[in-house]
Enzyme design. Sequence first.
Site, PDB file in Angstrom:
ATOM      1  N   SER A  14      -5.844  32.977  28.950  1.00 25.36           N
ATOM      2  CA  SER A  14      -6.401  33.038  27.604  1.00 25.36           C
ATOM      3  C   SER A  14      -7.845  32.529  27.640  1.00 25.36           C
ATOM      4  CB  SER A  14      -5.528  32.238  26.636  1.00 25.36           C
ATOM      5  OG  SER A  14      -5.899  32.479  25.307  1.00 25.36           O
ATOM      6  N   HIS A  31       1.254  37.294  23.965  1.00 26.81           N
ATOM      7  CA  HIS A  31       0.200  36.490  24.569  1.00 26.81           C
ATOM      8  C   HIS A  31       0.747  35.579  25.666  1.00 26.81           C
ATOM      9  CE1 HIS A  31      -3.761  34.916  24.927  1.00 26.81           C
ATOM     10  NE2 HIS A  31      -3.434  33.696  24.538  1.00 26.81           N
TER      11      HIS A  31
END
Length: 681
Positions: free
Chosen positions: A540, A655
Site C-alpha cells: 500500500s 486491498h
Amino acid sequence: MTHSPSTSTPAVDANLWLEDVTGDEALTWVREHNDKTIAEFAGTNAFEYLESNVRSILDTDARIAYARRRGPYLYNFWRDAEHARGLWRRTTMDEYRSDTTEWEILVDVDELAEREGENWVWSGAQVLRPDQNLALLSLSRGGADAVVVREFDLTTRTFVDTEDRFHVAEAKTDIGWIDSESVYIGTDFGERTLTDSGYPRLVKRWSRGTPLAEAVTVFEGEQTDVAVSGWHDSTPGFERSFVERAIDFHSSHRFQLLGDDTLVRIDTPEDARISVHREWLLIRPRSPWTAGDTTYPAGALLAAKYDDYLAGSRALTTLFRPDAHTSLEQYAWTRDHLLVVTLSDVQSHVQVLTPSENGWETTQLEGLPDLTSSEVIDTDPRESDDFFLNSSGYLTPATLFSGTAGGALEALESAPAFFDTTGLTAAQYFAESVDGTRVPYFVVRREDAPAGPTLLYGYGGFEKSMTPGYSGINGSAWLQRGGTYVVANIRGGGEYGPQWHTQALREGRHKVHEDFAAVARDLVARGITTPEQLGALGGSNGGLLMGIMLTKYPELFGAIVCQVPLLDMKRYHLLLAGASWMAEYGDPDDPDDWAFISEYSPYQNTRATALYPPILIATSTRDDRVHPGHARKMTARLEDEGHTVYYYENIEGGHGGAADNAQAAFKSALTYTFLWDQLAR
C-alpha cells in the site's frame, strides 16, 4: 542518491489501457504475467511445503479466537481449513473461559456463498443494542471495500426477508443503528452523492418500511471532502447522535445532531482526534493548540466535561503529555475508566486512568510480559469495565488477557509457538538519517550470525506505528530458514506521535525515503547484511516506498517486494480512493505540489539505463481502494525498459490481497520464495 524524472518518460501514458480493471485485454495481460511468475517460483516441492506450512498456521484451531464483547455475548469471526470463507459466531463469557468453548453459529459464509452463487467475503456486522436480536451484515464480492448490507435476525439466524427490511445494494456504504426502526446511512444514492474519493457525501436517516430513496438527509458534505458519516450513541442516559465531515484524510468537522436535526459544532481543532463518552470529551491535537491561556503540545490527550465544553468552557485536564521518547499510541474507555497505551522508543506501556471528584488517578497495569507490545482488543464501555488486551513480541506468541479496570489481569489464552526461537534475539538499533534524525529499527536474527539474507520491512505513512508483534508465518518462512528480519520505524508513522508523521507530509515526504535508506545502510555498516543480501518489503503506502527504493536507491538492495502499491503519483488522485490521500501526498494537478511529487513518483522515475534489483509486484483485481493499475503499469514500463520484474495479481482479495486463507498462504509462499531465491544465492 537522487535524480530528476527520466527525460525518456513518454508524454502520453501508453499503458493507460491497463487501468481498465476487468477489461478482457487487461485481464489477459494479468493472466499471462501470473503464469510466468507461478512457473518461475511455484510448483516446486520447497514451494509447496512452504505454502502448506503457512496454510496450516492460518487454519490451525490453536489460534486465539479474538472476540468482541456486546452485552451478554462475545462475537467472533473465524476461518479454518473447513471454513475457508469463515463463520460468524457468538458465545458467552463463561463458555469463552472454558477449555472447550461452545459457539452458536450465526452465519456460515461458505454455505451462504455456495447457496447464493456469490463470491461472498465477510466484511463485518453491527449488532442492535441492547436487544441483540438484529444485525446489519456487510458482505463484499471478492474482498472489495464496496459491500452489500443485509439485515439479519439473530433469533432465527436467517436474513430478514420482509419488504420493510434494511437492505443496501453494493456500494461503499456507511450504516449504523439508531434503534430497531431506523438507521443512519451514507451510500451511493445516485449522481453527486459520493465525494471525489468515492465515499458517501450525504448522511440520511432511513426509517423502516420506507424506500431508501425517501430517507431524510440530515447532513451534506462537499464534493471535495473525503467522506461524511453519521452515528448514534445509545448509551443509556447519554443518548446522542453525531455527524462528521472529513475534509481531508487528517482534518474533520464534528457536530452533535439534535433531535430536530439541527447541528451543534464541537469546536475542536480540525486535525484533532476526539471521542465522546458519557459526560466526557477527549481531544488529541495533532498540532500545537492554544485553548484559553494554555498551549497544548501535539500528541497530548486532553479531557473536558462534554456539556461544559459545548457551552464554551475550555477547562481541560491534560491526561497525557508527550516527550522526545514517549507518545500516545492508543486509548479506550471502559464504562468508568480509560485505558491508555503509550510508546517509549516504540516499546509499550499500559495505564489505567480513573476520573473522580478529586481529579484523575493513574495506575500502571501490571502483569504484562516483558519485551512485548500491548494493544486493547475490545471494551464494552456502554455496560462494563471489562476489557480484552493482547500482548506479543517478535519472539513471543500472543497472549490474550481479560481484565476489569482496577483489578488484576487474567491470561485467558496463549497462541502456540509456530517456530523455534532457540538462538534468536530481538534487538533495537538506531540509524542516522540525512538530517541527523535518529531512526529506530528492530532486528530479529540468530545471535552472532554472519551477514546473510535480510528482509527489511517499512510503511512510513498515515501515522501508523510499526510495533513489535509475533508472526508465525514470518518466523517459520524466514527466520527459521536462517534469514534476518528487520522493521524500520521511519517517519510518516506514529511511533513518536503526530510530529513523527506530520514532518513527512507532502513536501516532507523525502524524509520517509531517506529514513528507510538510512536503515538499509546502517544494517550493512553493522555487518548484519550486504546490499546483495538485503531485501525490502512493503504494501500500500509501503508499496509506494518500495517503488521509490527501486528507482532512487537501487544500489542498496538485492531484491524488492512491492504489494498493492501506489506508483503512478501523477494519476493516483484520479483512481478509486486516491483523492482521499492528497493531504498526505499533495495534489499532482497543482504545479507546486507536482514539483516535489515528481521527484519521487516511481512510475515517472524509471530509467532504462539503471541497474535495478529484481522486483516482485503484487496486487489484487478486486482492490477498490488502491487501483491495480498502479502495479500493472509499473510492471509494463519496467519490462519495456528491460528490467527483471515479476508480477502476480490475485483476482480476488481486495486491498488485503487475499480473500481466504488459501489465497493468503499462496501469496506468502510466493513472496518468501522469491526473496530467498534472490538473496540466498
